[in-house]
Write a protein that holds these residues in place. Structure first.
Motif, mmCIF file in Angstrom:
data_model
loop_
_atom_site.group_PDB
_atom_site.id
_atom_site.type_symbol
_atom_site.label_atom_id
_atom_site.label_comp_id
_atom_site.label_asym_id
_atom_site.label_seq_id
_atom_site.Cartn_x
_atom_site.Cartn_y
_atom_site.Cartn_z
ATOM 1 N N GLY A 1 46.932 50.143 41.573
ATOM 2 C CA GLY A 1 46.616 51.522 41.879
ATOM 3 C C GLY A 1 45.925 51.847 39.964
ATOM 4 N N HIS A 2 46.390 50.526 38.680
ATOM 5 C CA HIS A 2 45.064 51.090 37.780
ATOM 6 C C HIS A 2 44.249 50.317 38.312
ATOM 7 N N LEU A 3 43.345 50.128 38.840
ATOM 8 C CA LEU A 3 41.800 48.779 39.128
ATOM 9 C C LEU A 3 41.017 49.986 39.421
ATOM 10 N N LEU A 4 41.370 51.592 40.692
ATOM 11 C CA LEU A 4 40.496 52.395 40.255
ATOM 12 C C LEU A 4 40.985 54.232 40.065
ATOM 13 N N PRO A 5 40.584 54.352 39.105
ATOM 14 C CA PRO A 5 38.749 54.298 37.487
ATOM 15 C C PRO A 5 39.086 53.405 37.232
ATOM 16 N N PRO A 6 38.317 52.449 37.073
ATOM 17 C CA PRO A 6 38.344 51.009 36.057
ATOM 18 C C PRO A 6 38.803 51.470 34.665
ATOM 19 N N VAL A 7 39.527 50.585 34.177
ATOM 20 C CA VAL A 7 39.873 51.114 33.017
ATOM 21 C C VAL A 7 40.029 49.835 31.684
ATOM 22 N N GLN A 8 39.923 49.807 30.237
ATOM 23 C CA GLN A 8 39.753 48.703 30.232
ATOM 24 C C GLN A 8 40.744 48.132 30.148
ATOM 25 N N SER A 9 41.919 48.267 31.011
ATOM 26 C CA SER A 9 42.718 46.849 30.950
ATOM 27 C C SER A 9 42.590 46.501 32.449
ATOM 28 N N ALA A 10 41.340 46.216 33.073
ATOM 29 C CA ALA A 10 41.003 46.337 34.436
ATOM 30 C C ALA A 10 40.646 44.670 34.721
ATOM 31 N N VAL A 11 40.321 43.597 33.530
ATOM 32 C CA VAL A 11 40.304 42.566 34.355
ATOM 33 C C VAL A 11 41.477 41.451 34.088
ATOM 34 N N TRP A 12 42.213 42.101 33.573
ATOM 35 C CA TRP A 12 43.878 41.043 33.524
ATOM 36 C C TRP A 12 44.534 41.350 34.640
ATOM 37 N N ARG A 13 43.997 42.471 35.323
ATOM 38 C CA ARG A 13 44.211 43.603 36.696
ATOM 39 C C ARG A 13 44.175 43.014 37.813
ATOM 40 N N LEU A 14 42.682 42.400 37.793
ATOM 41 C CA LEU A 14 41.723 41.653 38.878
ATOM 42 C C LEU A 14 42.562 40.539 38.960
ATOM 43 N N VAL A 15 42.344 39.948 37.703
ATOM 44 C CA VAL A 15 42.694 37.534 37.685
ATOM 45 C C VAL A 15 43.943 37.934 37.802
ATOM 46 N N PHE A 16 45.113 38.843 37.700
ATOM 47 C CA PHE A 16 46.741 38.587 38.445
ATOM 48 C C PHE A 16 46.575 38.902 39.847
ATOM 49 N N LEU A 17 46.030 39.934 40.442
ATOM 50 C CA LEU A 17 45.070 39.748 42.009
ATOM 51 C C LEU A 17 45.248 38.862 42.535
ATOM 52 N N VAL A 18 44.005 38.299 42.133
ATOM 53 C CA VAL A 18 42.965 37.489 42.313
ATOM 54 C C VAL A 18 44.066 36.170 42.640
ATOM 55 N N ALA A 19 44.350 35.518 41.169
ATOM 56 C CA ALA A 19 45.476 34.834 41.324
ATOM 57 C C ALA A 19 46.662 34.819 41.776
ATOM 58 N N LEU A 20 47.094 35.816 42.354
ATOM 59 C CA LEU A 20 48.419 35.475 43.664
ATOM 60 C C LEU A 20 48.187 35.821 44.969
ATOM 61 N N VAL A 21 46.641 35.962 45.689
ATOM 62 C CA VAL A 21 45.949 35.829 46.824
ATOM 63 C C VAL A 21 45.946 34.361 46.895
ATOM 64 N N LEU A 22 44.652 33.804 45.889
ATOM 65 C CA LEU A 22 44.610 32.659 46.045
ATOM 66 C C LEU A 22 46.514 31.748 45.836
ATOM 67 N N ALA A 23 47.029 32.321 45.338
ATOM 68 C CA ALA A 23 47.597 30.805 45.043
ATOM 69 C C ALA A 23 49.004 31.289 46.170
ATOM 70 N N ALA A 24 48.512 32.026 47.092
ATOM 71 C CA ALA A 24 49.222 32.243 48.372
ATOM 72 C C ALA A 24 48.029 31.111 49.496
ATOM 73 N N PHE A 25 47.735 31.183 49.215
ATOM 74 C CA PHE A 25 46.337 30.644 50.289
ATOM 75 C C PHE A 25 46.430 29.287 49.804
ATOM 76 N N VAL A 26 46.467 28.645 48.596
ATOM 77 C CA VAL A 26 46.509 27.465 48.802
ATOM 78 C C VAL A 26 47.837 26.479 48.847
ATOM 79 N N ALA A 27 49.376 27.118 48.462
ATOM 80 C CA ALA A 27 50.173 27.460 48.804
ATOM 81 C C ALA A 27 50.858 27.482 50.703
ATOM 82 N N ALA A 28 49.788 27.755 50.855
ATOM 83 C CA ALA A 28 50.345 27.650 52.098
ATOM 84 C C ALA A 28 49.053 26.659 53.387
#
Length: 150
Positions: free
Chosen positions: A38-65
Motif C-alpha cells: 500500500g505504500h508503494l504508490l505514491p512512491p515514498v523514500q522507503s519504496a526501494v526496500w518495499r519493492l525488493v521485498f515484494l519481488v523477492a516474495l514472488v520470486l521465492a514462491a516461483f523458485v520453490a514451486a
C-alpha cells in the motif's frame, strides 16, 4: 484438504516467520504485505526496500514451486481459481474483482492484513492484532459455512 502435509506446512510457516524476523531485525519494519504494498504508490523514500521485498516474495514462491513441485497443491488437476457460486449469477472475474476490493478496504479499515496482524502482531503480543486475528478466523469460519467452499 486431502493434500495437507504437516511437514510442508511447518516448513512454510517457519520460512514466513524467519522472513518476518529478518525484516524486523534488519530493517525495523513489520512484514505486513498490505502495508508494504500500500505504500508503494505514491512512491515514498522507503519504496526501494518495499519493492525488493515484494519481488523477492514472488520470486521465492516461483523458485520453490519449480524446485519442489511435490510441496504444491498436489492432485491430478492443475490448480485453478475458485469460481463464483453459480446460483448468484455473478461472472467469476467480477466476483474476484469485488473480493479484491473488499479485501483492500478491509485491510485499510483493520490497519493491516493477516500477515501483519497474525504473524507480526501476535509475535509482539499486540492486543489489537489478537482482536483482528479472532475476527479474521471468525469471518473465515462463517464464510466457509455459508458458501461451502473450502
Amino acid at each position: 484438504m486431502e493434500s495437507f502435509s504437516p511437514l510442508s506446512a511447518a516448513l512454510g510457516g517457519s520460512l514466513i516467520g524467519l522472513a518476518a524476523a529478518v525484516l524486523w531485525l534488519g530493517n525495523g519494519r513489520i512484514a505486513g504485505i498490505s502495508g508494504i504494498f500500500g505504500h508503494l504508490l505514491p512512491p515514498v523514500q522507503s519504496a526501494v526496500w518495499r519493492l525488493v521485498f515484494l519481488v523477492a516474495l514472488v520470486l521465492a514462491a516461483f523458485v520453490a514451486a519449480k524446485l519442489f513441485p511435490q510441496l504444491g497443491v498436489g492432485g491430478v488437476e492443475p490448480p485453478r481459481l475458485v469460481e463464483a457460486p453459480a446460483a448468484w449469477g455473478i461472472p467469476t472475474p467480477i466476483w474476484l474483482g469485488i473480493a479484491g476490493l473488499l479485501i483492500g478496504v478491509g485491510t485499510r479499515i483493520g490497519n493491516g492484513c493477516t500477515s501483519g496482524h497474525g504473524v507480526c502482531g501476535l509475535a509482539r503480543l499486540s492486543v489489537r492484532s489478537l482482536v483482528a486475528v479472532v475476527v479474521f478466523f471468525g469471518v473465515a469460519i462463517i464464510t466457509v459455512t455459508v458458501t461451502g467452499v473450502v
